[in-house]
Design a protein around this motif. Structure first.
Motif, PDB file in Angstrom:
ATOM      1  N   ASN A 196       1.132  -1.236   0.066  1.00 48.85           N
ATOM      2  CA  ASN A 196      -0.108  -0.095   0.137  1.00 48.85           C
ATOM      3  C   ASN A 196       1.304   1.518   0.263  1.00 48.85           C
ATOM      4  O   ASN A 196      -0.116   2.178  -1.084  1.00 48.85           O
ATOM      5  CB  ASN A 196      -0.605  -0.218   0.975  1.00 48.85           C
ATOM      6  CG  ASN A 196      -1.826   1.366   0.934  1.00 48.85           C
ATOM      7  OD1 ASN A 196      -2.633   1.063   0.297  1.00 48.85           O
ATOM      8  ND2 ASN A 196      -1.825   1.846   1.958  1.00 48.85           N
ATOM      9  N   ASN A 197       1.664   1.354   1.253  1.00 46.61           N
ATOM     10  CA  ASN A 197       2.676   2.592   0.540  1.00 46.61           C
ATOM     11  C   ASN A 197       3.771   2.662  -0.363  1.00 46.61           C
ATOM     12  O   ASN A 197       3.458   3.998  -1.054  1.00 46.61           O
ATOM     13  CB  ASN A 197       3.430   3.348   2.302  1.00 46.61           C
ATOM     14  CG  ASN A 197       2.930   2.584   3.388  1.00 46.61           C
ATOM     15  OD1 ASN A 197       1.469   3.122   3.393  1.00 46.61           O
ATOM     16  ND2 ASN A 197       3.315   2.601   4.812  1.00 46.61           N
ATOM     17  N   LEU A 198       4.609   1.629  -0.623  1.00 46.05           N
ATOM     18  CA  LEU A 198       5.061   1.394  -1.561  1.00 46.05           C
ATOM     19  C   LEU A 198       3.794   2.812  -2.982  1.00 46.05           C
ATOM     20  O   LEU A 198       4.122   2.969  -3.948  1.00 46.05           O
ATOM     21  CB  LEU A 198       5.386   0.430  -2.461  1.00 46.05           C
ATOM     22  CG  LEU A 198       6.582   0.860  -3.790  1.00 46.05           C
ATOM     23  CD1 LEU A 198       7.791   1.455  -3.019  1.00 46.05           C
ATOM     24  CD2 LEU A 198       7.318  -0.757  -3.526  1.00 46.05           C
ATOM     25  N   GLY A 199       3.103   1.746  -3.280  1.00 45.72           N
ATOM     26  CA  GLY A 199       2.202   2.282  -4.646  1.00 45.72           C
ATOM     27  C   GLY A 199       1.865   3.989  -4.199  1.00 45.72           C
ATOM     28  O   GLY A 199       1.610   4.750  -5.256  1.00 45.72           O
ATOM     29  N   ASN A 200       1.663   4.208  -3.094  1.00 42.65           N
ATOM     30  CA  ASN A 200       1.466   5.577  -2.435  1.00 42.65           C
ATOM     31  C   ASN A 200       2.872   6.469  -3.525  1.00 42.65           C
ATOM     32  O   ASN A 200       2.870   7.395  -3.811  1.00 42.65           O
ATOM     33  CB  ASN A 200       1.256   6.080  -1.478  1.00 42.65           C
ATOM     34  CG  ASN A 200      -0.158   6.229  -1.217  1.00 42.65           C
ATOM     35  OD1 ASN A 200      -1.403   5.940  -1.684  1.00 42.65           O
ATOM     36  ND2 ASN A 200      -0.910   5.846   0.301  1.00 42.65           N
ATOM     37  N   LEU A 201       3.894   5.829  -2.716  1.00 43.55           N
ATOM     38  CA  LEU A 201       5.161   6.806  -2.879  1.00 43.55           C
ATOM     39  C   LEU A 201       4.846   6.591  -4.887  1.00 43.55           C
ATOM     40  O   LEU A 201       5.443   7.414  -5.378  1.00 43.55           O
ATOM     41  CB  LEU A 201       6.168   5.921  -2.564  1.00 43.55           C
ATOM     42  CG  LEU A 201       7.517   6.516  -2.453  1.00 43.55           C
ATOM     43  CD1 LEU A 201       7.275   7.692  -0.917  1.00 43.55           C
ATOM     44  CD2 LEU A 201       8.618   5.257  -2.239  1.00 43.55           C
ATOM     45  N   LEU A 202       5.131   5.244  -5.565  1.00 41.33           N
ATOM     46  CA  LEU A 202       4.650   4.952  -6.883  1.00 41.33           C
ATOM     47  C   LEU A 202       3.710   6.379  -7.406  1.00 41.33           C
ATOM     48  O   LEU A 202       4.233   6.925  -8.033  1.00 41.33           O
ATOM     49  CB  LEU A 202       4.708   4.077  -7.569  1.00 41.33           C
ATOM     50  CG  LEU A 202       5.431   3.091  -6.737  1.00 41.33           C
ATOM     51  CD1 LEU A 202       5.140   1.097  -6.795  1.00 41.33           C
ATOM     52  CD2 LEU A 202       7.177   2.839  -7.750  1.00 41.33           C
ATOM     53  N   LEU A 203       2.843   6.452  -6.637  1.00 38.16           N
ATOM     54  CA  LEU A 203       1.782   7.308  -7.789  1.00 38.16           C
ATOM     55  C   LEU A 203       2.562   8.367  -6.751  1.00 38.16           C
ATOM     56  O   LEU A 203       2.018   9.359  -8.242  1.00 38.16           O
ATOM     57  CB  LEU A 203       0.301   7.166  -6.759  1.00 38.16           C
ATOM     58  CG  LEU A 203      -0.877   7.743  -6.741  1.00 38.16           C
ATOM     59  CD1 LEU A 203      -1.176   7.530  -8.774  1.00 38.16           C
ATOM     60  CD2 LEU A 203      -1.760   7.355  -6.614  1.00 38.16           C
TER      61      LEU A 203
ATOM     62  N   LYS B 211       3.851   7.153 -11.903  1.00 35.43           N
ATOM     63  CA  LYS B 211       4.209   5.545 -11.720  1.00 35.43           C
ATOM     64  C   LYS B 211       3.353   5.107 -11.254  1.00 35.43           C
ATOM     65  O   LYS B 211       3.067   4.275 -10.132  1.00 35.43           O
ATOM     66  CB  LYS B 211       5.531   5.182 -10.987  1.00 35.43           C
ATOM     67  CG  LYS B 211       6.533   5.598 -11.494  1.00 35.43           C
ATOM     68  CD  LYS B 211       8.323   5.195 -10.741  1.00 35.43           C
ATOM     69  CE  LYS B 211       9.426   6.857 -10.901  1.00 35.43           C
ATOM     70  NZ  LYS B 211      10.652   5.479 -10.778  1.00 35.43           N
ATOM     71  N   ILE B 212       2.013   5.500 -12.553  1.00 31.05           N
ATOM     72  CA  ILE B 212       0.545   5.130 -11.901  1.00 31.05           C
ATOM     73  C   ILE B 212       0.189   3.317 -12.049  1.00 31.05           C
ATOM     74  O   ILE B 212      -0.449   2.659 -10.974  1.00 31.05           O
ATOM     75  CB  ILE B 212      -0.497   5.585 -12.754  1.00 31.05           C
ATOM     76  CG1 ILE B 212      -0.250   7.222 -12.447  1.00 31.05           C
ATOM     77  CG2 ILE B 212      -1.943   5.412 -12.166  1.00 31.05           C
ATOM     78  CD1 ILE B 212      -0.936   7.959 -13.273  1.00 31.05           C
ATOM     79  N   ASP B 213       0.605   3.308 -13.027  1.00 37.56           N
ATOM     80  CA  ASP B 213       0.413   1.117 -13.045  1.00 37.56           C
ATOM     81  C   ASP B 213       1.329   0.564 -12.236  1.00 37.56           C
ATOM     82  O   ASP B 213       0.456  -0.059 -11.423  1.00 37.56           O
ATOM     83  CB  ASP B 213       1.256   1.069 -14.812  1.00 37.56           C
ATOM     84  CG  ASP B 213       0.543   1.287 -15.493  1.00 37.56           C
ATOM     85  OD1 ASP B 213      -0.468   2.030 -15.611  1.00 37.56           O
ATOM     86  OD2 ASP B 213       0.599   2.084 -17.233  1.00 37.56           O
ATOM     87  N   GLU B 214       1.914   0.670 -12.335  1.00 37.85           N
ATOM     88  CA  GLU B 214       3.648   0.301 -10.710  1.00 37.85           C
ATOM     89  C   GLU B 214       2.426   0.360  -9.364  1.00 37.85           C
ATOM     90  O   GLU B 214       2.241  -0.118  -9.042  1.00 37.85           O
ATOM     91  CB  GLU B 214       4.715   0.861 -11.208  1.00 37.85           C
ATOM     92  CG  GLU B 214       5.445   0.589 -11.873  1.00 37.85           C
ATOM     93  CD  GLU B 214       6.720   0.574 -11.593  1.00 37.85           C
ATOM     94  OE1 GLU B 214       7.521   0.629 -11.035  1.00 37.85           O
ATOM     95  OE2 GLU B 214       7.132   2.212 -12.396  1.00 37.85           O
ATOM     96  N   ALA B 215       2.392   1.396  -9.226  1.00 37.30           N
ATOM     97  CA  ALA B 215       0.647   2.092  -7.998  1.00 37.30           C
ATOM     98  C   ALA B 215      -0.531   0.993  -8.165  1.00 37.30           C
ATOM     99  O   ALA B 215      -0.516   0.373  -6.968  1.00 37.30           O
ATOM    100  CB  ALA B 215       0.708   3.226  -8.173  1.00 37.30           C
ATOM    101  N   ILE B 216      -0.663   0.802  -9.237  1.00 37.85           N
ATOM    102  CA  ILE B 216      -2.360   0.346  -9.356  1.00 37.85           C
ATOM    103  C   ILE B 216      -1.805  -1.596  -9.292  1.00 37.85           C
ATOM    104  O   ILE B 216      -2.358  -1.967  -8.017  1.00 37.85           O
ATOM    105  CB  ILE B 216      -2.754   0.347 -10.598  1.00 37.85           C
ATOM    106  CG1 ILE B 216      -3.372   1.886 -10.818  1.00 37.85           C
ATOM    107  CG2 ILE B 216      -3.934  -0.235 -10.647  1.00 37.85           C
ATOM    108  CD1 ILE B 216      -4.146   2.137 -12.156  1.00 37.85           C
ATOM    109  N   GLU B 217      -0.399  -2.541  -9.302  1.00 46.57           N
ATOM    110  CA  GLU B 217      -0.510  -3.296  -8.971  1.00 46.57           C
ATOM    111  C   GLU B 217      -0.089  -3.753  -7.498  1.00 46.57           C
ATOM    112  O   GLU B 217      -0.612  -4.642  -7.434  1.00 46.57           O
ATOM    113  CB  GLU B 217       0.655  -3.883 -10.584  1.00 46.57           C
ATOM    114  CG  GLU B 217       0.886  -3.850 -11.259  1.00 46.57           C
ATOM    115  CD  GLU B 217      -0.320  -5.144 -12.043  1.00 46.57           C
ATOM    116  OE1 GLU B 217      -0.445  -5.191 -10.882  1.00 46.57           O
ATOM    117  OE2 GLU B 217      -1.588  -4.451 -11.765  1.00 46.57           O
TER     118      GLU B 217
END
Length: 253
Positions: free
Chosen positions: A141-148, A152-158
């Protein structure tokens, strides 16, 4: 016309709301750890783990090492709660030297590094935590927020999806997934994710505002008013909800 609608959705969700929530998931049962919450601004930020590694990962670690790790992690968590991210980083780094294969310490250190504005270093330690424990939902979850935050939306979604696969009952990852879909202009998917977040946590103020904004983009103004009003019932005076409510009511006039 469709392109303009999509662009407006992105602008609305990112600038008007864009609420992301960092992980508040329950800890894994295999460790007797306690999650401590830290509230920040409009959303809640990463949860450091208090008393990390109460069970030594390395059999050769003696009791004094374990006690020292616990003390360092607790000190780091207190510093982070006080807004002293740089000092917290030093505590977590010291703990990590004593037990470099502890995913919780990597998680805590990443959270502190992110607060200190060191995104690349934070990502490295989140990824190390996942290398050690791939199903660590809080990290996804937190890495997704960092990527977003770096678009880096596609990576965040994954990563949001990975968090949901591990803990499908947690509203935060659904809300964050909805925000990511909003960045892509995927209104229907965003609405589904925000709605699921609210189903799981009816008092989730930010998710109500996010859903209200998504309805607004679809010209569903009455439903938008309902969501903004609900957010204000939960948190009176919440400015994003007040602004959204005013705009939606104006469209109904």
């Amino acid at each position: 016309m469709q392109r303009k609608t999509t662009q407006f959705l992105v602008l609305l969700l990112v600038l008007a709301v864009g609420f992301l929530t960092f992980a508040f998931f329950s800890k894994r049962q295999r460790k007797s750890t306690i999650a401590q919450s830290v509230k920040l601004a409009a959303s809640s930020n990463s949860l450091p783990v208090t008393g990390s590694s109460l069970e030594p990962e390395n059999p050769s670690s003696d009791l004094s090492d374990t006690e020292q790790i616990t003390s360092l992690v607790n000190e780091g968590t207190e510093l982070l709660a006080d807004g002293k991210a740089a000092e917290a980083v030093l505590k977590y780094e010291a703990a990590l030297k004593l037990n470099p294969e502890d995913e919780d310490i990597h998680y805590n250190l990443a959270a502190a590094l992110a607060r200190a504005g060191r995104k690349q270093d934070a990502r490295k330690h989140y990824e190390k935590a996942l290398e050690i424990y791939p199903d660590y939902a809080e990290v996804h979850n937190n890495l997704g927020n960092l990527l977003l935050s770096d678009e880096k939306i596609d990576e965040a979604i994954e990563h949001f999806k990975a968090a949901i696969r591990t803990t499908p009952e947690n509203a935060t990852a659904h809300n964050n997934l909805g925000t990511a879909y909003g960045r892509q202009g995927k209104v229907r998917e965003a609405i589904a994710s925000f709605s699921e977040a609210i189903r799981l946590q009816p008092d989730y103020t930010e998710a109500h505002v996010n859903l209200g904004n998504a309805y607004y983009v679809q010209n569903r103004f009455e439903e938008a008013v309902q969501q903004f009003s609900m957010a204000l019932q939960l948190q009176p005076g919440f400015q994003p909800a007040l602004r959204g409510l005013a705009k939606a009511r104006q469209k109904l006039q």
